[in-house]
Structure formats: C-alpha cells, structure tokens
Design a protein around this motif. Structure first.
Motif, PDB file in Angstrom:
ATOM      1  N   UNK A 142    -112.901  57.445 -26.511  1.00 27.04           N
ATOM      2  CA  UNK A 142    -112.692  58.157 -27.772  1.00 27.04           C
ATOM      3  C   UNK A 142    -114.019  58.639 -28.345  1.00 27.04           C
ATOM      4  N   UNK A 143    -115.018  57.761 -28.370  1.00 30.69           N
ATOM      5  CA  UNK A 143    -116.324  58.147 -28.909  1.00 30.69           C
ATOM      6  C   UNK A 143    -116.931  59.308 -28.125  1.00 30.69           C
ATOM      7  N   UNK A 144    -116.823  59.266 -26.823  1.00 31.80           N
ATOM      8  CA  UNK A 144    -117.370  60.336 -25.991  1.00 31.80           C
ATOM      9  C   UNK A 144    -116.631  61.655 -26.221  1.00 31.80           C
ATOM     10  N   UNK A 145    -115.308  61.598 -26.273  1.00 28.86           N
ATOM     11  CA  UNK A 145    -114.517  62.810 -26.506  1.00 28.86           C
ATOM     12  C   UNK A 145    -114.842  63.410 -27.872  1.00 28.86           C
ATOM     13  N   UNK A 146    -114.919  62.580 -28.897  1.00 25.55           N
ATOM     14  CA  UNK A 146    -115.239  63.074 -30.239  1.00 25.55           C
ATOM     15  C   UNK A 146    -116.641  63.671 -30.282  1.00 25.55           C
ATOM     16  N   UNK A 147    -117.575  63.041 -29.617  1.00 21.01           N
ATOM     17  CA  UNK A 147    -118.944  63.566 -29.567  1.00 21.01           C
ATOM     18  C   UNK A 147    -118.963  64.964 -28.953  1.00 21.01           C
ATOM     19  N   UNK A 148    -118.286  65.139 -27.824  1.00 20.30           N
ATOM     20  CA  UNK A 148    -118.288  66.431 -27.133  1.00 20.30           C
ATOM     21  C   UNK A 148    -117.610  67.522 -27.971  1.00 20.30           C
ATOM     22  N   UNK A 149    -116.522  67.168 -28.627  1.00 19.41           N
ATOM     23  CA  UNK A 149    -115.819  68.147 -29.453  1.00 19.41           C
ATOM     24  C   UNK A 149    -116.688  68.564 -30.643  1.00 19.41           C
ATOM     25  N   UNK A 150    -117.276  67.577 -31.297  1.00 16.38           N
ATOM     26  CA  UNK A 150    -118.129  67.882 -32.461  1.00 16.38           C
ATOM     27  C   UNK A 150    -119.379  68.649 -32.041  1.00 16.38           C
ATOM     28  N   UNK A 151    -119.935  68.309 -30.899  1.00 15.73           N
ATOM     29  CA  UNK A 151    -121.135  68.987 -30.399  1.00 15.73           C
ATOM     30  C   UNK A 151    -120.883  70.485 -30.242  1.00 15.73           C
ATOM     31  N   UNK A 152    -119.665  70.821 -29.868  1.00 13.68           N
ATOM     32  CA  UNK A 152    -119.292  72.224 -29.679  1.00 13.68           C
ATOM     33  C   UNK A 152    -118.722  72.856 -30.945  1.00 13.68           C
ATOM     34  N   UNK A 153    -118.828  72.150 -32.050  1.00 16.10           N
ATOM     35  CA  UNK A 153    -118.437  72.637 -33.372  1.00 16.10           C
ATOM     36  C   UNK A 153    -116.995  73.136 -33.418  1.00 16.10           C
ATOM     37  N   UNK A 154    -116.108  72.414 -32.767  1.00 19.60           N
ATOM     38  CA  UNK A 154    -114.687  72.763 -32.793  1.00 19.60           C
ATOM     39  C   UNK A 154    -114.014  72.076 -33.970  1.00 19.60           C
ATOM     40  N   UNK A 155    -113.081  72.755 -34.571  1.00 19.63           N
ATOM     41  CA  UNK A 155    -112.316  72.185 -35.671  1.00 19.63           C
ATOM     42  C   UNK A 155    -111.143  71.403 -35.084  1.00 19.63           C
ATOM     43  N   UNK A 156    -110.969  70.154 -35.524  1.00 18.17           N
ATOM     44  CA  UNK A 156    -109.916  69.320 -34.957  1.00 18.17           C
ATOM     45  C   UNK A 156    -109.588  68.152 -35.877  1.00 18.17           C
TER      46      UNK A 156
END
Length: 74
Positions: free
Chosen positions: A3-17
C-alpha cells in the motif's frame, strides 16, 4: 508495504485519487459492489489473501482491473 509503495508512486505522478483499505473478506465483498475503479491486492495478508480476492472478483463477474502485488523482499 505494498500500500505504501502504491500510494507513493501515485502521489509521485501527481494523480488525483482516493482509496480505501480493507483487511477482511467481508469488507472486500461489500466494496466489490461499490463504484471502485481498480483493485490493488497484496498476495499475502494476515486475514485474507490475494488469490481469494481475485477469485471473489471473478465470481461476481466484475470488470474492475485487478493488480496482484507481492511484497516479497530479502
């Protein structure tokens, strides 16, 4: 860890979720009928495992994409 890794990658790419973590079969089944867009599942979890999560998704004939992740590391 997944979960932490997935959230990091999504936030790094500035995606809204938004996301919701579930830990039991009952929580998972209740959310399968909601308006989720993707499922990211760890392979092994303390009370529920990813293989059963995928099986339940298929039983409900859900077309939601399913990502099966394994947090194995040495």
């Amino acid at each position: 860890m997944i979960l932490k890794l997935a959230l990091y990658e999504i936030r790094k790419n500035q995606l809204s979720f938004s996301y919701k973590r579930v830990d039991t079969r009952e929580e998972y089944e209740a959310d399968l009928s909601s308006s989720i867009r993707i499922i990211i599942s760890d392979y092994a979890m303390p009370r529920f495992d990813g293989m059963h999560a995928l099986m339940l998704k298929k039983e409900q004939q859900s077309d939601v994409p399913f990502i099966h992740a394994d947090g194995f590391h040495e």
